[in-house]
Structures are given as C-alpha cells and as structure tokens.
Design an enzyme around this catalytic site. Structure first.
Site, mmCIF file in Angstrom:
data_model
loop_
_atom_site.group_PDB
_atom_site.id
_atom_site.type_symbol
_atom_site.label_atom_id
_atom_site.label_comp_id
_atom_site.label_asym_id
_atom_site.label_seq_id
_atom_site.Cartn_x
_atom_site.Cartn_y
_atom_site.Cartn_z
ATOM 1 N N PHE A 155 0.885 -1.215 0.041
ATOM 2 C CA PHE A 155 0.083 -0.060 0.077
ATOM 3 C C PHE A 155 0.856 1.236 -0.035
ATOM 4 O O PHE A 155 1.722 1.261 0.706
ATOM 5 C CB PHE A 155 -0.985 0.156 1.034
ATOM 6 C CG PHE A 155 -1.854 1.216 1.244
ATOM 7 C CD1 PHE A 155 -2.897 0.930 0.406
ATOM 8 C CD2 PHE A 155 -1.764 2.445 1.636
ATOM 9 C CE1 PHE A 155 -4.112 2.033 0.233
ATOM 10 C CE2 PHE A 155 -2.577 3.369 1.534
ATOM 11 C CZ PHE A 155 -3.959 3.171 0.946
ATOM 12 N N ASP A 240 9.261 2.703 1.626
ATOM 13 C CA ASP A 240 7.969 3.269 2.116
ATOM 14 C C ASP A 240 7.785 3.164 3.706
ATOM 15 O O ASP A 240 7.427 1.945 4.074
ATOM 16 C CB ASP A 240 6.808 3.117 1.296
ATOM 17 C CG ASP A 240 5.640 3.879 1.408
ATOM 18 O OD1 ASP A 240 5.562 4.397 2.545
ATOM 19 O OD2 ASP A 240 4.676 3.784 1.038
ATOM 20 N N LYS A 269 2.467 10.364 8.302
ATOM 21 C CA LYS A 269 1.652 9.709 9.464
ATOM 22 C C LYS A 269 2.266 10.513 10.633
ATOM 23 O O LYS A 269 2.179 11.710 10.768
ATOM 24 C CB LYS A 269 1.445 8.439 9.280
ATOM 25 C CG LYS A 269 0.646 7.601 8.259
ATOM 26 C CD LYS A 269 0.311 6.419 8.833
ATOM 27 C CE LYS A 269 -0.366 5.653 7.709
ATOM 28 N NZ LYS A 269 -1.772 5.448 7.714
HETATM 29 N N1 PLP Z 1 2.289 4.355 2.252
HETATM 30 C C1 PLP Z 1 1.952 3.499 3.212
HETATM 31 C C2 PLP Z 1 2.927 2.505 3.817
HETATM 32 C C3 PLP Z 1 0.933 3.631 3.928
HETATM 33 O O1 PLP Z 1 0.552 2.745 4.983
HETATM 34 C C4 PLP Z 1 -0.015 4.796 3.590
HETATM 35 C C5 PLP Z 1 -1.146 5.077 4.306
HETATM 36 O O2 PLP Z 1 -1.707 4.045 5.026
HETATM 37 C C6 PLP Z 1 0.446 5.690 2.623
HETATM 38 C C7 PLP Z 1 1.323 5.461 2.039
HETATM 39 C C8 PLP Z 1 -0.590 6.762 2.096
HETATM 40 O O3 PLP Z 1 -0.535 7.792 3.208
HETATM 41 P P1 PLP Z 1 -1.516 8.795 3.034
HETATM 42 O O4 PLP Z 1 -2.876 8.127 3.525
HETATM 43 O O5 PLP Z 1 -1.133 9.875 4.214
HETATM 44 O O6 PLP Z 1 -1.751 9.317 1.892
#
Ligand code: PLP
Length: 429
Positions: A155, A240, A269
């Site tokens: 994700f 990520d 986050k």
């Molecule tokens: N990358 C990862 C690993 C995530 O867990 C998330 C959201 O849960 C995102 C990117 C996307 O982040 P945002 O919801 O702040 O756009």
C-alpha cells in the site's frame, strides 16, 4: 456535555446526535462510508484526547490502540509538540516562499542526521501519498527510466501515481489504466524482483513491513537481498516508511532492523507528531542534486513543509529520540505479542494468526464476520482498534507508543473478553 458551539446536549441525546452527524456525513461527505459506519454501529462522535485516551461527545473514554492509523505515535497532544506548534502559530504559520524559511531547514537537517545511510535531502508535502508521488518522480527524473517494481498487496497511497504502485485491485480496478510501467511481484520474494528488472526499471518500491495488507513481515534476509539486487542492477530502492517509521516497529525506521538503507525513503503519518499533517521523501544528495539542479521547480507543492508542520515534525522526532519511543515500542510490543499469542492458543476458532513487530500488530481472524463483531464489541467496551476496511478479517493494533502498561493490560482484558464472546458466536458468523 457541551455542544461544540457552546449549546448543551443532554447526554441521553448523544446517540441521536451521532446518528444525525452520520446523516450529514452521508449527505455532504461520503454516502458509502456513512452507510458502512451505520451498519457496524459506529456512531460515537470524537471530542478530545490525550496520551492514549480518547473521549467522545458523551464523555465515554476509549483506550486508543489505533493511533489514528499509526499517526499519534507520540500520544495525542504531546505537550512538547503542541507547544512548538502554538509558538509558531503565534508568529508565522505559513511560509511566503520568497523569504528564507528556517524551520523547514532545521527539520531537513535533523532528518539527514537520524535517517539511515547517506540520506540527506528532503522534499516536504502533507501526506504519504504525496511523498510516494514525489519519490516516483525523483526516481524517474534521476534515472531517466520510467518503470517501477512494486509488490502485491503493498500500500503506497491512492492518488493516481501512488495508486499505480499500490498492489490492491480493491482501489485500482475502476480507475485503470493507471501510470504505465509499474509491475507487481510477490512480497518477500527478492528473486521475483530480480527477475522483473528490465533495462527500463528506475526503482523498486516496497514497505519494510506491509501495514495495510495486514502486518506482513518478510523474511529477515529480504531487504538486504533486495538492496544487493538493486545495487547490482543499478536500480533505486525506495522504502515506504509512512506507516512503519517514527519508532512504530521498535527502531526509528523499520529498515534499521536489517541494517538496510534505501536511496529514497517516504515518511508521513507520525512524522507530524499527531498534531500536523506532514509528509516527506528523504533521499541521497546526488539524486536531489541531479534532479533539482536541472530544474528547481520540477516538483513543488505550495504549502508543503509549512513552518507549522516543520516545527511539529522536528519536535516529534526529538520526542521520539529523547523518550526512546522505539525502545518503548519494542518492549511493549513484545509483551503484547506474547499475551495475544496466548489468547490465540485459547481461541483458535477465532484467531487464525497473531503477528507483529514493535507496536504494529495484526490479529488475523478466521472469518471476516468475526472481525466485524470483534471491532464493534471492543469498541462498546471502550477500546479502539483499526480494522482493515477492505479486509475485515485482519485487525491492527497500533497504539500510541507512549501508552502506559496499565492501559495495555486493560486493553488486553477487553480483547480477551471479546474473544470469548466472538468464540461463542463463531458458528453463526
Ligand atoms: N504508504 C504507506 C505504507 C501507508 O501505510 C499509507 C497509508 O496508510 C500511505 C503510503 C498513504 O499515506 P496517506 O494516507 O497519508 O496518503
């Protein structure tokens, strides 16, 4: 109980107030979301929070074991982060972008110090998806290649570029075709990455531990092997850490468990300390030098890394280090995991698996119906956990890292009582 605008709401009217607010959500924000929340009976209205406790409009207290999807790692309203933001708010909340902006440089310097390897330069935005967009653009512009390898069920966000990297059809199918040149391989299999690399591959993007997929931990040699493959084949590695960063898994960044440093790291986050939305991509200097020397405006967002966001993020990192939040996550996570594994042994008809690292823990239920009942039952008993909204059989437990032991014990009691209840109902779910 007081209305937000000062008028009294009788506590007996709290449920009706929640129902009415949900109607307005459905009417003005998202009808499907409102229907889902009504279906599972989530109609409480959030009101205030501190540490690991949240109170709703009716004054009911909840133990927060979600941290708002891993945002409030430092606890709700950490006094030091709030003070930094209040001080900046009283002087200059937003940057004009034409005078020099000190807070953002201080934050970038601090990130260069605390991130692994030789990551040095940062680009700031507001969210995880924007951080991933920026990382993908940097990788393409730096290498001159356009293809990216990602992982099944990974994700990375939901804007069109990051969605192309996200490996779940749930979010993609009605929107395809997305960004061309993004392929997906099984997570945890480094050789599959090697086999997928072509002369057009700019980067590999993955989470050190897949969060949204339900806390999937790869084998220990996975990241080191992927690093090796990327180096051998001249491909950038983007890690990520939007969910796993900022102490969540027991190290400041999850890739540190294996001693691996990426070329680009995405954060969001908890980077904003649960007070401000902040996202960042932190990268090796030569990537930023090449891309931004050629065109300093190739990628910008007007308000990204505002003074308010920057002071919040700097304070959040300082809190993380000074209060040893990674150490707290490791210690509390190990305790929680042990206790939850004991419960799995007692309730095998309900709990198919319990896994995690630090305070990122997944409870895999034997059936989606068990997950639905579990989440509403713990909620009624005053505990908030995070369901995977598209996968109701996996619950995430990701409390603020500062949660005290007595609240963890109370949370465990609630989970145990709830598992007993779900176990009794399991045949009908
Ligand atoms: N990358 C990862 C690993 C995530 O867990 C998330 C959201 O849960 C995102 C990117 C996307 O982040 P945002 O919801 O702040 O756009």
């Amino acid at each position: 109980m007081q209305d937000t605008r000062g008028g009294a709401i009788p506590s007996t009217g709290a449920e009706a107030f929640g129902e009415a607010l949900l109607d307005r959500y459905g009417r003005y924000i998202n009808p499907g979301w409102a229907r889902l929340f009504r279906f599972v009976g989530l109609t409480s209205v959030e009101w205030e929070a501190e540490g690991a406790i949240v109170r709703d409009r009716a004054g009911k207290e909840y133990i927060d074991c979600s941290a708002g999807y891993a945002v409030m790692n430092m606890g709700h309203r950490h006094p030091r982060i709030v003070a930094a933001v209040e001080e900046q708010l009283g002087r200059l909340p937003q940057s004009l972008r034409l005078l020099l902006d000190e807070p953002v440089v201080e934050l970038a310097e601090l990130l260069a110090r605390v991130t692994p390897g030789d990551l040095r330069c940062s680009f700031f935005c507001h969210s995880g998806t924007e951080a991933v967009e920026a990382a993908l653009k940097l990788a393409r512009a730096y290498t001159g290649k356009m293809h990216v390898i990602s992982t099944h069920r990974g994700f990375h966000g939901k804007t069109l570029g990051s969605l192309a990297a996200t490996g779940s059809d749930t979010y993609r199918s009605v929107l395809s075709p997305l960004l061309v040149g993004v392929s997906h391989v099984p997570f945890g299999d480094a050789e599959a990455i090697e086999a997928a690399i072509t002369p057009e591959t700019a980067a590999v993007i993955l989470e050190p531990i897949q969060g949204e997929a339900g806390v999937i931990i790869p084998p220990d040699d996975y990241l080191p092997r992927v690093r090796e493959i990327c180096d051998d084949r001249g491909v950038l590695l983007i890690l990520d850490e939007v969910q796993t960063g900022m102490g969540r898994t027991g190290r400041l960044f999850a890739c540190e468990h294996q001693g691996v440093a990426p070329d680009l790291m995405t954060l969001a986050k908890a980077l904003g300390g649960g007070v401000m939305p902040v996202g960042a991509v932190v990268g090796r200097a030569e990537i930023f030098e090449k891309v931004f020397d050629e065109n300093p405006f190739l990628h910008t967002v007007t308000q990204g890394g505002s003074p308010l966001a920057a002071v919040a993020a700097k304070a959040a990192i300082e809190v993380c280090l000074e209060e040893d939040l990674p150490g707290q996550a490791a210690e509390k996570g190990a305790y929680l995991l042990n206790r939850l594994r004991e419960m799995q042994a007692r309730f095998p008809r309900v709990l198919a698996d319990v896994r995690g690292r630090g305070l990122l823990i997944g409870l895999e239920m034997t059936k989606p119906g068990a997950g639905g009942l579990f989440v509403t039952e713990v909620f009624d008993r005053g505990l908030i956990v995070t369901p995977s909204l598209n996968k109701w059989d996996i619950m995430r437990i990701s409390p603020p890292l500062v949660i005290p032991r007595d609240l963890l014990d109370r949370a465990l009691e609630i989970i145990e009582e709830t598992l007993e209840k779900v176990d009794q109902a399991i045949d009908d779910l």
